[in-house]
Design an enzyme around this catalytic site. Structure first.
Site, short mmCIF file in Angstrom:
data_model
loop_
_atom_site.label_atom_id
_atom_site.label_comp_id
_atom_site.label_asym_id
_atom_site.label_seq_id
_atom_site.Cartn_x
_atom_site.Cartn_y
_atom_site.Cartn_z
N SER A 245 -7.68 2.94 -3.65
CA SER A 245 -8.07 4.26 -3.16
C SER A 245 -6.92 5.26 -3.06
O SER A 245 -7.09 6.37 -2.58
CB SER A 245 -8.73 4.12 -1.79
N ASN B 261 -0.41 4.61 15.27
CA ASN B 261 -1.68 5.27 15.58
C ASN B 261 -1.86 5.17 17.10
O ASN B 261 -0.99 4.63 17.79
CB ASN B 261 -2.84 4.69 14.76
N ASN C 231 0.84 -1.21 0.00
CA ASN C 231 0.00 0.00 0.00
C ASN C 231 0.87 1.26 0.00
O ASN C 231 0.63 2.20 -0.76
CB ASN C 231 -0.88 0.05 1.26
N CYS D 22 -8.12 9.16 0.21
CA CYS D 22 -8.10 7.69 0.31
C CYS D 22 -9.38 7.13 0.96
O CYS D 22 -9.91 6.12 0.50
CB CYS D 22 -6.86 7.27 1.11
N ASP E 78 -1.60 4.06 5.79
CA ASP E 78 -0.48 3.81 4.85
C ASP E 78 -0.31 5.00 3.92
O ASP E 78 0.81 5.41 3.61
CB ASP E 78 -0.76 2.55 4.03
N GLY F 187 -6.98 13.72 13.46
CA GLY F 187 -5.84 14.23 12.71
C GLY F 187 -4.54 13.54 13.07
O GLY F 187 -4.50 12.33 13.27
O1 RIB Z 1 -3.15 -1.01 6.46
C1 RIB Z 1 -4.09 -1.73 5.74
C2 RIB Z 1 -3.53 -3.07 5.36
O2 RIB Z 1 -3.32 -3.83 6.53
C3 RIB Z 1 -4.43 -3.93 4.50
O3 RIB Z 1 -4.24 -3.69 3.12
C4 RIB Z 1 -4.07 -5.34 4.94
O4 RIB Z 1 -3.48 -6.12 3.95
C5 RIB Z 1 -3.17 -5.18 6.15
O5 RIB Z 1 -1.83 -5.36 5.84
#
Ligand code: RIB
Length: 310
Positions: free
Chosen positions: A296, A187, A44, A287, A257, A228
């Site tokens: 996305s 997070n 991602n 996203c 991500d 945020g």
């Molecule tokens: O951060 C989201 C991701 O966490 C997903 O795409 C899933 O594959 C996991 O790795």
């Protein structure tokens, strides 16, 4: 040419189920829809960077199977270099079950597969070289710690900044890894998990971040969901960035991500930290308005247009 952003990390097939609510114990429920999409925190972040038009390489592992082909195809479509991605014969491609709920929130279970096994004791010279020549390296926690340590050490020795996204495995982060990390990005949940401290309000978050500083990480970029984000730099006032609100929140999968990768690109392009956070917030806002993680990820023009309009 720009020094590339290099992601060493996971690639998954995301098995999406769209549900009204999570099943109770012992209960079977039907999903409204189901589909399999490319994902994985590493892939991602790499596709996000590629789509934002930054030269990007992905170093990771998939199995010799259809899920592997799906993810490699998505990486290539996103403009990501896959020269150092290995296809291994002894493990299947990793996958994730993504349970998408009506408010756009999700619950995810990952199955490591090739992300977690069959790694060589030492990465191939090509992979290590691309790390040494990177402008910035992104790591997450969905591959073995020993690989992350090796990569972070190599990057650190070459003066390449390393961002560790704390998403993925829920075990403690090895202190050896933290020694080579320039920015840690959890997070709130991950920050609590990392420090063993509550993170329910800003004061608690600040205390938890202090603990990270004591563990040797001077910069901590905390993603706070709808609240945020905040960048804590040791000895300075935190920089806060509210979300750039989205007209509709369809799916938050991959938003973290997107935030991390967009922040990293802005940083390596030389923007001041406050601007990096704004750029990242705009990318994340786009996203969450589209379903799926990789599908996305926004392109650079959309992010710049959004930033102009707010
Ligand atoms: O951060 C989201 C991701 O966490 C997903 O795409 C899933 O594959 C996991 O790795």
């Amino acid at each position: 040419p720009k020094p590339p952003l290099v992601v060493v990390g996971s690639a998954n097939a995301d098995i999406y189920v769209e549900i009204d609510r999570l099943p109770l114990q012992g209960e079977t429920i039907s999903a409204k829809t189901g589909q399999t999409l490319a994902g994985g925190k590493g892939a991602n972040q790499a596709v996000c960077s590629g789509k934002l038009d930054y030269p990007t390489f992905f170093v990771g592992q998939v199995g010799e199977d259809a899920h592997g082909k799906l993810v490699v195809g998505a990486l290539e479509d996103g403009g990501v270099g896959v020269d150092y991605l290995s296809v291994v014969s002894d493990a299947p491609t990793g996958h994730a079950v993504v349970m998408l709920q009506p408010d756009g929130q999700n619950s995810i279970i990952i199955v490591g597969g090739a992300n977690m096994s069959c790694w060589p004791e030492r990465l191939g010279e090509g992979g290590l070289e691309v790390v040494r020549n990177a402008g910035i390296v992104l790591l997450q926690r969905e591959i073995p710690d020993f690989v992350n340590i090796q990569v972070a050490k190599e990057a650190h020795r070459s003066g390449v900044p390393v961002i560790l996204d704390a998403g993925g495995a829920d075990g403690p982060v090895p202190s050896e890894l933290l020694n080579f990390v320039d920015i840690l990005s959890p997070n709130e949940t991950e920050l609590a998990r990392l420090t063993g401290l509550p993170t329910e309000n800003f004061e608690q978050i600040s205390k938890a971040v202090d603990k990270c500083h004591k563990l040797g990480v001077d910069k901590v970029l905390v993603k706070l969901g709808a609240k945020g984000s905040a960048l804590f730099i040791k000895g300075k006032e935190p920089i806060k960035q509210p979300i750039i609100s989205a007209s509709k929140v369809l799916d938050t999968t991959g938003a973290g991500d997107t935030f991390t990768a967009a922040f990293a690109i802005a940083l390596v392009e030389g923007k001041p930290e406050r601007e990096c956070m704004k750029f990242a917030a705009a990318a994340a806002s786009l996203c969450v308005q589209v379903k799926g993680a990789i599908p996305s990820m926004p392109d650079r023009k959309s992010v710049l247009d959004l930033l102009q309009s707010v």
